[in-house]
Structure formats: structure tokens, C-alpha cells
Design an enzyme around this catalytic site. Structure first.
Site, PDB file in Angstrom:
ATOM      1  N   HIS A 295       0.836  -1.211   0.000  1.00 39.94           N
ATOM      2  CA  HIS A 295       0.000   0.000   0.000  1.00 39.94           C
ATOM      3  C   HIS A 295       0.866   1.254   0.000  1.00 39.94           C
ATOM      4  O   HIS A 295       0.625   2.197  -0.784  1.00 39.94           O
ATOM      5  CB  HIS A 295      -0.922  -0.022   1.225  1.00 39.94           C
ATOM      6  CG  HIS A 295      -1.609   1.279   1.482  1.00 39.94           C
ATOM      7  ND1 HIS A 295      -2.834   1.606   0.939  1.00 39.94           N
ATOM      8  CD2 HIS A 295      -1.243   2.352   2.237  1.00 39.94           C
ATOM      9  CE1 HIS A 295      -3.184   2.804   1.343  1.00 39.94           C
ATOM     10  NE2 HIS A 295      -2.242   3.282   2.139  1.00 39.94           N
ATOM     11  N   GLU A 296       1.880   1.297   0.849  1.00 38.64           N
ATOM     12  CA  GLU A 296       2.727   2.486   0.932  1.00 38.64           C
ATOM     13  C   GLU A 296       3.594   2.633  -0.313  1.00 38.64           C
ATOM     14  O   GLU A 296       3.827   3.755  -0.786  1.00 38.64           O
ATOM     15  CB  GLU A 296       3.614   2.405   2.179  1.00 38.64           C
ATOM     16  CG  GLU A 296       2.843   2.362   3.490  1.00 38.64           C
ATOM     17  CD  GLU A 296       1.980   3.589   3.709  1.00 38.64           C
ATOM     18  OE1 GLU A 296       2.294   4.647   3.127  1.00 38.64           O
ATOM     19  OE2 GLU A 296       0.992   3.496   4.459  1.00 38.64           O
ATOM     20  N   HIS A 299       1.773   4.353  -3.246  1.00 39.84           N
ATOM     21  CA  HIS A 299       1.749   5.820  -3.252  1.00 39.84           C
ATOM     22  C   HIS A 299       2.926   6.377  -4.054  1.00 39.84           C
ATOM     23  O   HIS A 299       2.764   7.325  -4.837  1.00 39.84           O
ATOM     24  CB  HIS A 299       1.803   6.348  -1.814  1.00 39.84           C
ATOM     25  CG  HIS A 299       0.501   6.246  -1.081  1.00 39.84           C
ATOM     26  ND1 HIS A 299      -0.653   6.875  -1.504  1.00 39.84           N
ATOM     27  CD2 HIS A 299       0.170   5.603   0.073  1.00 39.84           C
ATOM     28  CE1 HIS A 299      -1.634   6.633  -0.649  1.00 39.84           C
ATOM     29  NE2 HIS A 299      -1.165   5.849   0.311  1.00 39.84           N
ATOM     30  N   GLU A 360      -6.105   7.202  -1.119  1.00 42.30           N
ATOM     31  CA  GLU A 360      -5.903   6.069  -0.210  1.00 42.30           C
ATOM     32  C   GLU A 360      -6.604   4.814  -0.729  1.00 42.30           C
ATOM     33  O   GLU A 360      -6.050   3.706  -0.655  1.00 42.30           O
ATOM     34  CB  GLU A 360      -6.415   6.427   1.183  1.00 42.30           C
ATOM     35  CG  GLU A 360      -5.576   7.450   1.913  1.00 42.30           C
ATOM     36  CD  GLU A 360      -4.201   6.930   2.256  1.00 42.30           C
ATOM     37  OE1 GLU A 360      -4.069   5.713   2.472  1.00 42.30           O
ATOM     38  OE2 GLU A 360      -3.255   7.738   2.312  1.00 42.30           O
TER      39      GLU A 360
END
Length: 510
Positions: A295-296, A299, A360
Site C-alpha cells: 500500500h505504501e 503511493h 488512499e
């Protein structure tokens, strides 16, 4: 006819020769110096015209000094040569003089500041200038007499069409600017506005990474620590299994593990990964940590920082116009301050926070794909957010509505990830990953929570019955003991409470 023409030419020659002889008598011998049959001709662009130079070359006999000027040709030639040699030596010395080696140096390259950093510096100045401009317009309007106000209104009305055309042209230029800065997301293919490129954020991210490293220098875990090695191994696995993505291969991923209680992890656009040990304690298994890292990293791969800064820049430019109008229209500064505060909150709740929640959700989607290709059990992603919801309840953190937050609520994230699980499982199967266990971790988590709740309910019922019996017996009861609730900064060990839902602590690989 031809005789008259040639006679005119002769007269012109005689006039020119007489002029040159008069110049020589006046002492202008420095212009042309004669040394026998050799002539030193000065450059025409600096001293004389081309026609004069032509006459010097072909009619040198007419330029010899006459009359009272008694200078011998040999002395004149010697003087001319001496002056010429001296001038040439001086000129060559100035041109061919080589400076000492110690004086030769090169200056460093001047690098321009990144555009996002300039925007961050100018952002508060824009608002300040808007306040000053709006307040000045209001003071100017209030100081005008009524007749001039009426004249100004009439002037505006008569030129309304010109003003409309000017406004339409400005809107057209802004729309053209937006259309020329549209970009496609590298993984999802979504069309977005990108005023700042991802490359412009690299220098800013590098300085930010240095600042974070300096801030956490006393809390960074050594690379030889098992926790650091585990996180670094997972990052390498994600990068290796997703190397078909061009953005993944273009970034050098660097891991930093910080010894801290916050349940947090973030990745900078240049690939600097910061993971707190609080996050390592909050996850129940290795698959949840793979999803968090994916997930990070999503970004950074998509360039959400540049995209969010671009939209914020556009919103700020539009809000400056609105802020100027607020300070110009409001009759008092107190009302203008109130309007300024309302305008800022509307920008946050209508633009900034909804867009942040959208990014997000997109990072969750891409993170699921990265984890699936890394052969992780993507079903554990929903379990993590269910654990976080229980953590918030146990720690006593207030539950705020989603529209007030920059992140989706835990329940909405669970529902979204549940919808993405089937697609992620298909992607995982196409990547030749080993089969997953038949037991779904979501079902295990649900049953564990139900057993825990039933146990608590039975314990409360037993305590209630015991209390009633003592009351009937007339026994003086002590004050009821309230179950201890973890403090605000404490860390409940969800992995220990939900031990039955813990999966094997090794990442399945091909």
C-alpha cells in the site's frame, strides 16, 4: 558626353588628393604612416573608410609630407616600426598570458529550487497578498463619494461586454493549461491533472528523507536487527515480483525501521521507506505486513504526492480569488476573518480530504495487486483493518465520521478490500504462486472475535448473578471494579488476543 564624365572624375580625384594633403599638413600622420614602399594600413572599421584605404594603397606617392614638415623617411620608418613592435608585444602579452594554476577554478553548478518547494514557500504569501488586496479595495470603495461610486457603476455597466470577453479569455487560458497538463496514471490508467512532475519531487523527497533520518537517528534499528532484515526481505520480494512495472524498477528502495510505538509506515517518492516497530507489533502475520508495505509503495509508484500537490495548487489559486472577494465585500475585518475561516474549512471538506480518501482507496487497490504478485495471502488485508477497528475501540479513541478524515473508515476499507479479494486471488494464481490454505483468515478472525465476545458476555452475566446473590444475602458489597482500559498511548497486543487467527510467519514463495 563621355569627355564630360571623365573630366568630372578627374575633378573628384583632385579634390580628394587636396583633402588628404591638407590632413597631412595638419599633423594627422598617425592615421597612415609610410615607410618607403611598405604601408601599415589601419582597420577600416576603426579608423577610416574603405575609399580612403583604397587611395592609400594606390596613390601612396601623393601622401608624402611636403612643405615645412622636415622628417626623413628613415626616421619616420624607424619610429613607426618601434611603436608597432611595442604595441604588438603588449597585445600578445595580454592575449597569451596564462594565469597561474592556483588561480584557475570552476564554480559549482547552481541548481534551481524544486517547484513544489517554491510553491510551499509562496503559498502563505498568496493568501497574505489576497487579504491585503481585498482590504485595500474595500477601503478605497468606502472612501469614494456617492457620485463617484455611481460613475464607476455606470462605467462598469457600459463596458460589461468587454469585461465578459476578458473573463472568458482568462477561463479559456486556464482550461487550456489544465488540458495540456493531463496525465495518465502509470498502473490504474486514470486520467489526472499533473502540474508538478514526479521528478520535481525527487530533490524535495531527498531533503525530506535527510530530515527524517536526522530526526530518528537515535531510534533507527541497526540493519543487523532481525526486524530490519525481515522488512527489507519483504520489500525486496515485492520489488522483485513486480519488476515488470517500469516505475518499480526505476526506484531504489531503502528501508528504515524506527523504534517507536506509533502504528505507522510511510514511503517517500524517492523510495525511502520508514516503518515503526508499532506497526510490526500491530500486524498479526507476515501477509498483513506485505499488504501494508505494498500500500505504501503504491503511493510512490503512482506519484500521489505530485498529484495531490497539483490539485492543491489549483484549489489555492482559485481560493485566492475568493479570498480577495471576501475581504473586499465584507464591511468589517471581523466578518472577513469569519468568511476566511469558513472558506478554508469548505476547501478542506469539499476538495482536500475527499481527494485524499480517493488516493488512499487507489493505494489499497494497487497494494492488493502488488501483494498478490508477491504470493501473499491477500485475504489477510481485510483482517488487518478489522484489527485496527478493535484497537481503536480498546484504546478509547473517538470515532469520527469519514467525511472529517483524510483516510477512509475501517469499515469502508474492509468492504472495499472484500470486493477486491476475488480479483487479487485470480492474479495471484496467474503468477504461479503456491496454493493457499483452505481456511479463510477472515472466517478465523470472525470466529475468534465471536468466541471472545461470548466469553466476555458470560463473565459479565456471572458477575451480575454473584452481585444479586450478595445483595439478597445482605452482604456489604465493595465498589464495582471497572475493567481496565488501555491508556491513550498504550499498545494493545492484537496478535496475542487473536492468536488463533495468526497465519504462518513465513511468506509463501514459488
Amino acid at each position: 558626353m563621355f569627355s564630360a564624365f571623365y573630366s568630372n572624375i578627374g575633378l573628384i580625384k583632385l579634390d580628394m588628393l587636396s583633402t588628404l594633403m591638407s590632413m597631412n599638413r595638419l599633423g594627422l600622420h598617425s592615421v597612415i604612416r609610410c615607410c618607403g614602399q611598405r604601408h601599415f594600413h589601419c582597420r577600416p572599421s576603426l579608423f577610416a573608410s574603405p575609399r580612403t584605404d583604397f587611395m592609400r594603397t594606390n596613390s601612396s606617392s601623393y601622401l608624402k609630407p611636403r612643405g615645412s614638415v622636415a622628417v626623413s623617411p628613415s626616421s619616420l620608418c624607424l619610429r613607426s616600426r618601434l611603436r608597432l613592435n611595442t604595441s604588438l608585444i603588449t597585445f600578445r602579452a595580454q592575449v597569451h598570458r596564462v594565469p597561474p594554476a592556483c588561480e584557475f577554478h570552476t564554480s559549482g553548478r547552481l541548481r534551481a529550487l524544486p517547484a513544489p518547494l517554491i510553491w510551499l514557500v509562496l503559498k502563505p504569501l498568496q493568501k497574505l497578498m489576497a487579504i491585503i488586496l481585498g482590504r485595500s479595495i474595500r477601503k478605497w470603495w468606502m472612501a469614494l463619494p456617492p457620485n463617484k461610486k455611481q460613475m464607476f457603476r455606470e462605467w462598469m455597466w457600459h463596458r460589461r461586454w468587454y469585461l465578459l470577453v476578458a473573463g472568458s479569455g482568462l477561463l479559456f487560458i486556464i482550461s487550456l493549461l489544465f488540458l495540456t497538463h493531463l496525465d495518465e496514471s502509470p498502473i490504474t490508467g486514470r486520467t489526472r491533472l499533473l502540474l508538478f512532475s514526479k521528478e520535481a519531487f525527487m530533490e524535495l523527497a531527498q531533503s525530506t528523507a535527510e530530515a527524517y533520518t536526522e530526526e530518528f537517528k537515535d531510534s533507527l534499528i541497526a540493519p543487523s536487527d532481525p526486524r530490519h532484515k525481515a522488512v527489507e526481505l519483504l520489500v525486496q520480494t515485492l520489488a522483485q515480483r513486480n519488476k515488470d512495472i517500469a516505475e518499480m524498477s526505476a526506484v531504489t528502495w531503502t528501508v528504515h525501521v524506527v523504534d517507536g510505538s506509533p502504528i505507522n509506515a510511510f514511503v517517500l517518492p524517492n523510495g525511502e521507506i520508514f516503518v515503526f516497530t508499532g506497526m510490526l507489533k500491530a500486524v498479526a502475520d507476515i501477509h498483513q505486513l506485505v499488504f501494508i508495505l505494498g500500500h505504501e509503495m503504491a503511493h510512490a509508484l503512482i506519484g500521489h504526492a505530485a498529484e495531490q500537490a497539483s490539485l492543491s495548487h489549483v484549489v489555492d489559486l482559485l481560493s485566492v480569488v475568493l479570498l480577495t472577494a471576501i475581504w473586499a465585500i465584507c464591511p468589517r475585518d471581523s466578518l472577513a476573518l469569519l468568511g476566511h475561516w469558513i472558506q478554508g474549512k469548505l476547501v478542506q471538506f469539499l476538495f482536500d480530504r475527499p481527494f485524499s480518501r480517493k488516493l488512499e482507496a487507489e493505494a489499497d487497490q494497487v497494494g492488493m495487486q502488488l501483494a498478490a504478485k508477491a504470493c501473499a495471502d491477500v485475504r489477510a488485508a481485510t483482517v488487518f483493518w478489522q484489527q485496527m477497528e478493535i484497537y481503536d475501540q480498546l484504546s478509547g479513541q473517538p470515532t469520527i465520521p469519514e467525511w472529517l478524515s483524510t483516510h477512509p473508515s475501517h469499515q469502508n476499507r474492509v468492504r472495499q478490500l472484500d470486493r477486491l479479494v476475488p480479483e487479487a486471488l485470480e492474479l495471484r494464481a496467474r503468477c504461479d504462486c503456491p496454493a493457499l490454505p483452505e481456511v479463510d483468515p477472515r472466517v478465523v478472525f470472525y470466529k475468534s472475535v465471536q468466541l471472545l465476545l461470548d466469553k466476555i458476555e458470560k463473565q459479565e452475566m456471572m458477575e451480575k448473578e454473584e452481585k444479586n446473590e450478595k445483595e439478597r444475602a445482605g452482604v456489604l458489597l465493595p465498589l464495582p471494579q471497572i475493567p481496565s482500559v488501555p491508556a491513550q498511548g498504550s499498545q494493545p497486543q492484537l496478535g496475542g488476543v487473536l492468536a488463533t487467527s495468526a497465519l504462518p510467519q513465513t511468506l509463501l514463495s514459488k
